[in-house]
Write an enzyme that holds these catalytic residues in place. Sequence first.
Site, PDB file in Angstrom:
ATOM      1  N   ASP A 403       0.879  -1.165   0.000  1.00  0.00           N
ATOM      2  CA  ASP A 403       0.000   0.000   0.000  1.00  0.00           C
ATOM      3  C   ASP A 403       0.924   1.225   0.000  1.00  0.00           C
ATOM      4  O   ASP A 403       2.107   1.104   0.333  1.00  0.00           O
ATOM      5  CB  ASP A 403      -0.873  -0.029   1.258  1.00  0.00           C
ATOM      6  N   ASP A 601      -6.751  -1.699   4.710  1.00  0.00           N
ATOM      7  CA  ASP A 601      -6.331  -2.751   3.788  1.00  0.00           C
ATOM      8  C   ASP A 601      -6.650  -4.160   4.282  1.00  0.00           C
ATOM      9  O   ASP A 601      -6.051  -5.129   3.812  1.00  0.00           O
ATOM     10  CB  ASP A 601      -4.822  -2.641   3.535  1.00  0.00           C
TER      11      ASP A 601
END
Length: 701
Positions: A403, A601
């Site tokens: 990410d 996430d």
Amino acid sequence: MEKTFLLKGLDCPNCSAKIEEEVGSLSGITASAVNLMCQTLTISVDADAEAAVLPQIEKIVHTHEPDIEIIDTSHSAAQDDDEEEEEGLLRKQRLIVGAILYAAVLLGHAFFGLSDTVYLAVLVAAYVILGYDVVLQALKNIRHGRVFDEHFLMSLSTIGAFVIGEYPEAVAVMLFYQVGEFFQDKAVDNSRHSIKSLLDIRPDTAHVRQGNDIVTVPSGSVAIGSTIVVQPGERIPIDGTVLAGTALVDTKALTGEAVPRRVEAGDEALSGCISTDGMLEIETTHSFGESTASKVIDLVENAAARKAPMERFITRFCRYYTPAVVIGAVFLAAVPPLFFGGVWTDWIMRSFVFLVISCPCALVVSIPLTFFSGIGAASRKGILVKGSNYLEALAQVDTIVFDKTGTLTKGTFNVTNIATAAGVSKDTLLHYAALAECGSRHPIATSIMEAYGSTPDRSELAAYCEKSGRGICATWQGKEILAGNARLLQEAAIPFTENEETGTKVYVAVDGTYMGCLVIADEVKEDSQKAIAELKKKGVSQTVMLTGDSKAIATAIAKKLGLDKCFAQLLPAEKVERLEELDAAKKPGKKLAFVGDGINDAPVLARADVGIAMGALGSDAAIEAADVILMTDEPSKIPEAMNIAKATRAIATQNIVFAIGIKGLFLILGALGIAGMWEAVFGDVGVLILAVLNSMRAMRA
């Protein structure tokens, strides 16, 4: 429902595996896991079957380890360390006495010629002192239909050696078997105590402010919202927010970082940290059991319950290996003299040597010990691995997906450049921008206030208007201020110079005159570039970034860090889709890891082969979703974690190859009559000791 029992005194990895398997096969139990390092048995049992299975569990445990005390942790989880030390001392004394007696009778017979009766009597006495527990356990196991284990192998081979007149060899085998068991217990205890000392980060008491008084109470009784006082040199017992005081706190127990960090009023204070130089008053935000230190302890203690494929292979291997070698020993003793001629005693002796060599202790002990040592080594560096299976998977990672925000970047907006028009100072430009943005709570506005150093008084503004998707229009002391994107100035027909830098741009104009541009960006972490370079050196073939940010920003950051690919402007569901595409394209036998902040996430963390949560201090979502948790937000911890994983897996592989290879060689030599009882002792106990010592290297990985 889930229940946990303390198996007080459990030290044998082989017995642990058998207890886990047999308890798991009971009707009504859906899952069973023995954690050797914590000496616990955890079961998932149907509520209506609980009463029926508990006596069966007790019977199974005592069949393998009669002296174990079974404690239901819902009633008590306390262990008596003094009692354990006393038992260990007694075993050590018995080993010393038996060894001295054995050495004395051999020396006495060699130098003074003891009579056969005295010689045999003393050897039998030494054998009984050293091996009575092994023989008794073998008999108990046979009575319960469990024949093929190390107790049976040792008892059969040594008693057989007595029968055929090999008295000193019989005692020697039992002596060195007990030496091997002693080393095994010491290795397990050292690992256990190492982890316990590492996790001794949770104070049992807390100092609670009650009016003008400070009362010391058990930490578990402190309610959320209470005010606790932490003196210099004390550990913080419960997570909370600092109300008063300032101090440097040592976070090493949680993060592995040696540099303390300063906390003051308004900052988060995490349990397990030590206040080094100041008194803190903290308002608790979590209960004792839900605080960071408790979560860390729970994660590390329970990691041993999730076994690596390599560990499960050894368990399955030994299930078939032991009966096979016993049958092989029977054939070795009977077939050659029956069909090819030869002396019965010679072939029987060979079969006993064969049995001694075949004991699989080295494999059963060293492999789980290696993985637990690796988990302990990672924990000391602020890397929490939820199980041996994830540690082994981490060693096979070939593709790492990141990410962006909060993982490779700091996740906070900062003014990275102030580009002024001719004749305008940076302070003047910042002043006008701050006036325009002072009424907004947007992160961009916050970053401008931080760069300006204060927040202007909004009451000074005569007019204020937010223009959706473009920016802000404000009036101050009769001057019209525009602050926003390029569209805002284009609509007002104000000429300006478009800035080409990567980041969010805030263009500022006053009374129709362009003043300049502020560039605001999420800063890349200091060690992100170094981490990517290290990963590529370690053999990671593909590094990828998935982000919801704009393509221009994502591409610029990916290029700066040396990432192989980046995908931008992704929604959470699209991140999962991209991850699945990357997973399908990875090399056979390799693993894919995803690194994120653990909150936004969670779906991608759960989908990856290995989910790694960054900067997860105090984050419930990260701890739940991830398989590996980095207690700091440093990307450089990832190659460090992979180093530990690879070193641990390499040591485990070495032990498997070494143990099977040496035993295989000695089994052949024993069957051919080349190896005798003394060689058999090395083939069993020597291999065990060397494998255990090799396993302990993982603690320093």
